[in-house]
Every structure is written in C-alpha cells, then in structure tokens.
Design an enzyme around this catalytic site. Structure first.
Site, PDB file in Angstrom:
ATOM      1  N   CYS A 192       2.878   0.579  -6.421  1.00 46.46           N
ATOM      2  CA  CYS A 192       2.227   0.294  -4.963  1.00 46.46           C
ATOM      3  C   CYS A 192       2.299  -1.261  -4.773  1.00 46.46           C
ATOM      4  CB  CYS A 192       0.814   0.796  -4.629  1.00 46.46           C
ATOM      5  SG  CYS A 192       0.127  -0.014  -3.302  1.00 46.46           S
TER       6      CYS A 192
ATOM      7  N   CYS B 112      -0.573  -3.005  -3.098  1.00 47.39           N
ATOM      8  CA  CYS B 112      -2.060  -2.836  -3.817  1.00 47.39           C
ATOM      9  C   CYS B 112      -1.892  -3.863  -5.028  1.00 47.39           C
ATOM     10  CB  CYS B 112      -2.140  -1.568  -4.466  1.00 47.39           C
ATOM     11  SG  CYS B 112      -1.723  -0.214  -3.368  1.00 47.39           S
ATOM     12  N   ASP B 113      -0.788  -4.101  -5.742  1.00 51.01           N
ATOM     13  CA  ASP B 113      -0.752  -4.744  -6.952  1.00 51.01           C
ATOM     14  C   ASP B 113      -0.037  -6.201  -6.801  1.00 51.01           C
ATOM     15  OD1 ASP B 113      -2.153  -2.800  -7.999  1.00 51.01           O
ATOM     16  OD2 ASP B 113      -0.397  -1.709  -8.779  1.00 51.01           O
TER      17      ASP B 113
END
Ligand code: NAP
Length: 306
Positions: free
Chosen positions: A134, A137-138
C-alpha cells in the site's frame, strides 16, 4: 429476527447496496469486518475517474458514500463472519466467531479482494520493514529514498506516480514490456523524471540488511541474467485475490476464486448475490462496484417478492 437482506462488506459495492436497500425500504444490516467502511478505496490516494469528482481522495469518497448510506438509516455492525449456510427454509444463517448469528432471506457478498503475493524469498520476512502492498499507507516512510514498484496494472502506476512525488527515485518493475494500466497513467509515468522502467524483468529475491530492505534481485525473462537494484522499499502491486472463501461452500467460484455471477449479480445459489471485486467481471473499478451494489439490490427485490 429474519432480515430481508444482509450485506457483507462495506466497500463501494456494499455502501451502494446499502443506499439502494434503504431506498427499497428493506430490513437489512451491513456487516463489516473491522468496523471500517471503504475497502480498497481507503488506500487510494487520489481518485480521478469517479464521475462528478475531478479529483477526490479515496478516504473522502468512501466517507461520503458511508455518510449517504447512514443518512438513509443504514445500520452498520462490526461483525466478522465465520460461516454462511443456506437452510431448507431458504434462509441464510450467518455465524460469527463468537457463535452469534444473523438470519436473512438474501445476502450480497461485497467482500472485495486482497493483495496478491510474489512468493519470493524475503517478501514475507521483510513485510513492514520495506516491503509494502500500500503506497498511500507507507509511502511517507520512503521520503527521498529509492523504491521499486512491482506490477504493470493501474495500481502499480498509481502507486509509482504517488511515490514519485515523495521519493528520490522510483523503479517500475514489470514482467512484460506492455502494460495493463490505463494509457494516461503510463504517459504520466513516462513523463516523470524520477521514474525508471525495468521491463521484461521478474523479481527473484528481496534482500534485507540489518532487517530492512536494501536491494531487489531481478531476472531478465529474455536473457535469464540476474541483476540487482539498491532500494529501500519494494511496493508490490500485482493484483488481487478475491475474498470469496466464505461463499465457495454455497456457490460456484471460477478457478481464480471469483464468485460466478450473471449480469444481474445473482450467483448460482438463489438469494445470494455478489457485487464488486469479489465477483466475475471485466472491469474492476469504483464505478463498476457501485453499479453492482445497485444492480444486486434491484435483482434481489424481485427475488424477495417472488
Ligand atoms: P491487475 O490489473 O491485475 O495488474 C496486475 C499486474 O501485476 C499485471 O501487470 C501483471 O502482469 C502483474 N503481475 C501479476 N502477477 C505477477 C507476478 N507473480 N509477478 C510479477 N508481476 C505480476 O491488478 P491491479 O493493478 O491491482 O488492478 C486490479 C483492478 O483494479 C483492475 O481492474 C484495475 O483496472 C482496477 N484499478 C482501478 C483503479 C482506478 O480506477 N483508479 C485503480 C487501481 C486499480 P501481466 O500484465 O503480465 O499479467
């Protein structure tokens, strides 16, 4: 209580189904695994192909779907389903881990799909230490670093474009020289100065140093030669596996596990419908998931009245 409908999953398909079920005045409930609505859309940084929104974050779009469903009186329950059976009286019994149960005359499976794995050395051990599924997200952990994105579809290109704004350099590693991704995304990536394409290459191993990703070993599919690129992160975007296990006991799935449906989203089990990424279809997009939710409710309203 016997519900008219249980919607399992609350991504775009489940949320659209809730809006249509509320408008049809059905007795229904939406069961969501971790009490969070939105599914994969929550991990999408920017959505620019949903009509009416030139540019909206996945989070904002999912939140507005949920607000809309709630404003019509939809009831959302945090509930992890452990089994579904269909009884002789044609009702569906949906059991949770704690033994509690919902009973309903119809069900829509809106459970979406999960990230596929490369299944190469280093992938599992280094997940969370440089290996990610992701980018939104990261990505922030890789500011000014060099990363690789594996895959040639829309997700890989969206991830690469997102990461190119944060990272010093982004490699797109793809096993062919043709891409599945939309032409517009490929053109944007080709124009980005810090994106380099490594095509006809398959990842062989993700190498870690002191427990974090330090390089990615690649093999050329043309020559068989191995090479290595120094990267701090490897973002894997090679497609999805359907979350259909619960339903495979009561209806047919295809060999990849997608629930087989007709164009009205009905499955081979009367009263069971499937909407969104979990079902067989040609185009998996937010707009088609939303359409499925509406179509499934419209079909099952006819089924319930028969
Ligand atoms: P996808 O379209 O299935 O693409 C997966 C990519 O990964 C393909 O390029 C495939 O290569 C490659 N791949 C698969 N297995 C591999 C392996 N073991 N090793 C190396 N490479 C591998 O998946 P996706 O990009 O996640 O998209 C899924 C669906 O969501 C698509 O329908 C897509 O259009 C949709 N989507 C839409 C949006 C949007 O509308 N904004 C955003 C993201 C995704 P090959 O091409 O060689 O098979």
């Amino acid at each position: 209580m016997i519900y008219d409908l249980i919607i399992i999953g609350s991504g775009p398909a489940g949320l659209a189904a809730a809006i249509y079920a509320a408008r049809a005045e059905l007795q229904f409930v939406v069961l969501e695994k971790d009490g969070i609505s939105g599914g994969q859309v929550l991990q999408t940084y920017e959505v620019n192909n949903y009509p009416g929104f030139k540019n909206i974050s996945g989070y904002d779009l999912a939140t507005s779907f949920r607000d809309h469903a709630e404003s019509l009186g939809s009831n959302f329950v945090s509930f992890e389903v452990s089994s579904i059976t269909r009884e002789r009286d044609k009702t569906f019994h949906i059991k949770g881990e704690d033994g509690s149960e919902y009973v309903s005359r119809s069900v829509i499976a809106c459970t979406g799909a999960a990230h596929k794995k490369l299944d190469i050395p280093g992938e599992e051990e280094l997940t969370g230490s440089g290996v990610s599924y992701c980018a939104t997200c990261d990505g922030a952990f890789f500011k000014n670093k060099t990363v690789a994105v594996v895959g040639g579809g829309d997700t890989a290109f969206e991830d690469a474009l997102y990461l190119s704004r944060l990272c010093e350099k982004v490699y797109i590693v793809h096993r062919r020289s043709l891409f599945r991704a939309a032409g517009s995304l490929v053109s944007l990536a080709r124009r980005a100065e810090n994106i380099e394409f490594l095509t006809d290459m398959v990842p062989k191993e993700i190498v870690g140093t002191d427990g974090v990703v330090s390089s990615l070993t690649l093999k050329s599919v043309r020559t068989g030669t191995e090479s290595s690129i120094d990267v701090s992160g490897v973002f894997i975007a090679i497609g999805m596996t359907p979350n259909s296990e619960l339903f495979s006991q009561i209806t047919e799935c295809n060999k990849e596990g997608f629930i087989i449906t007709s164009s009205d989203c009905s499955t081979q089990m009367p009263g069971l419908y499937a909407a969104g990424d979990v079902r067989t279809k040609d185009l998996r997009q937010i707009v088609t998931a939303v359409a499925d939710g509406a179509v499934a409710v419209s079909s099952l309203v006819k089924y319930l009245s028969e």
